[in-house]
Enzyme design. Structure first.
Site, short mmCIF file in Angstrom:
data_model
loop_
_atom_site.label_atom_id
_atom_site.label_comp_id
_atom_site.label_asym_id
_atom_site.label_seq_id
_atom_site.Cartn_x
_atom_site.Cartn_y
_atom_site.Cartn_z
N ASP A 110 51.76 45.93 50.23
CA ASP A 110 52.91 46.72 50.65
C ASP A 110 52.73 47.00 52.13
O ASP A 110 51.67 46.70 52.70
CB ASP A 110 52.99 48.03 49.85
N SER A 111 53.74 47.60 52.74
CA SER A 111 53.65 47.92 54.16
C SER A 111 52.83 49.18 54.42
O SER A 111 52.49 49.46 55.57
CB SER A 111 55.05 48.09 54.75
N CYS A 135 56.37 45.95 46.90
CA CYS A 135 57.30 46.36 47.94
C CYS A 135 58.66 45.83 47.53
O CYS A 135 58.84 44.61 47.40
CB CYS A 135 56.88 45.78 49.28
N GLU A 142 54.85 58.56 54.09
CA GLU A 142 53.77 58.12 54.98
C GLU A 142 53.18 59.30 55.74
O GLU A 142 52.01 59.29 56.12
CB GLU A 142 54.29 57.07 55.95
N CYS A 155 61.94 51.89 46.02
CA CYS A 155 60.91 51.69 47.04
C CYS A 155 59.64 52.26 46.45
O CYS A 155 59.66 53.36 45.88
CB CYS A 155 61.29 52.41 48.34
N HIS A 178 57.28 53.69 47.70
CA HIS A 178 56.89 54.99 48.26
C HIS A 178 57.46 56.14 47.42
O HIS A 178 56.85 57.21 47.34
CB HIS A 178 57.41 55.13 49.70
#
Length: 226
Positions: free
Chosen positions: A6-7, A69, A145, A181, A183
């Site tokens: 994932d990012s 992701c 994040e 997502c 996240h």
């Protein structure tokens, strides 16, 4: 060994689900934080970054790779044949799970790029009839994040932002919401409190289930972070 990428920290929700399902399997996690976030980039750039992550994980020993992701998963069909063969995207499993519990009105919150692709809409409509509403909530990626999660109360500013971003979902009267997502499951409890009675679908969980059902759970149970 199973690879996961994932990012950023979003894919950790998929790693946690996989580890719960496959406690003995060796896993390697790659967070491409140098190029985060993916959700604001163009398709060609996302595709190149995804192929780079897949190549790196494969060279490190990953035999199967979970694309943890949703934004990268929207481009799975454009990957090289070799990359497609060893990877599992997470949009289709999430769409099937949403249909299993929905009464016909499904909402999706996701990054700008994921919403722009309409990948969830296409997949949901390919599974069966339903009403689909998609909403870009890119700000939640930065919020997670930055450390926001179910493990601690939200600040008043964070709570206000989350409530504002979820208002269209409330207005749509959707009975099921896809957290589009990886996240977003970090905020699952906070989202559930603001949307009582709405089914929440995590692509992280559904992707993990997809890869686990076709993979033998064996190995030393190591987790390596790149």
């Amino acid at each position: 060994m199973i690879g996961i990428f994932d990012s950023g920290v979003g894919g950790l929700t998929a790693l946690a689900e996989l580890r719960r399902l496959m406690p003995h399997t060796d896993m390697i996690y790659l967070a491409d934080r140098e190029h985060a976030p993916y959700g604001t980039k163009c398709e060609d750039e996302i595709l190149a970054l995804s192929e780079s992550c897949i190549e790196r994980l494969a060279k490190t020993g990953a035999e199967k790779i979970l694309i943890a992701c949703c934004t990268a998963s929207t481009l799975h069909s454009r990957l090289t044949e070799g990359a497609r063969r060893i990877t599992t995207p997470i949009i289709a499993p999430a769409a099937r799970a949403a249909h299993r519990v929905s009464r016909g009105k499904i909402a999706v919150i996701a990054t700008e790029a994921t919403v722009r692709s309409h990948a969830f809409r296409r997949e949901l409509l390919s599974v069966g009839r339903c009403e689909v509403a998609e909403y870009a909530t890119q700000e939640l990626v930065s919020m997670v994040e930055g450390g926001a999660s179910d493990k601690k109360p939200l600040t008043s500013e964070q709570k206000g932002l989350l409530s504002r971003l979820l208002e269209p979902v409330r207005a749509s009267r959707a009975d099921t919401l896809i957290l589009g997502c990886t996240h977003f499951p970090h905020l699952r409890g906070h989202i559930a409190a603001m949307l009582p009675g709405v089914n929440l679908i995590s692509p992280s969980r559904e992707g993990a289930l997809e890869i686990a059902k076709s993979t033998e759970d064996r190995g030393g149970g190591r987790t390596v972070f790149l």
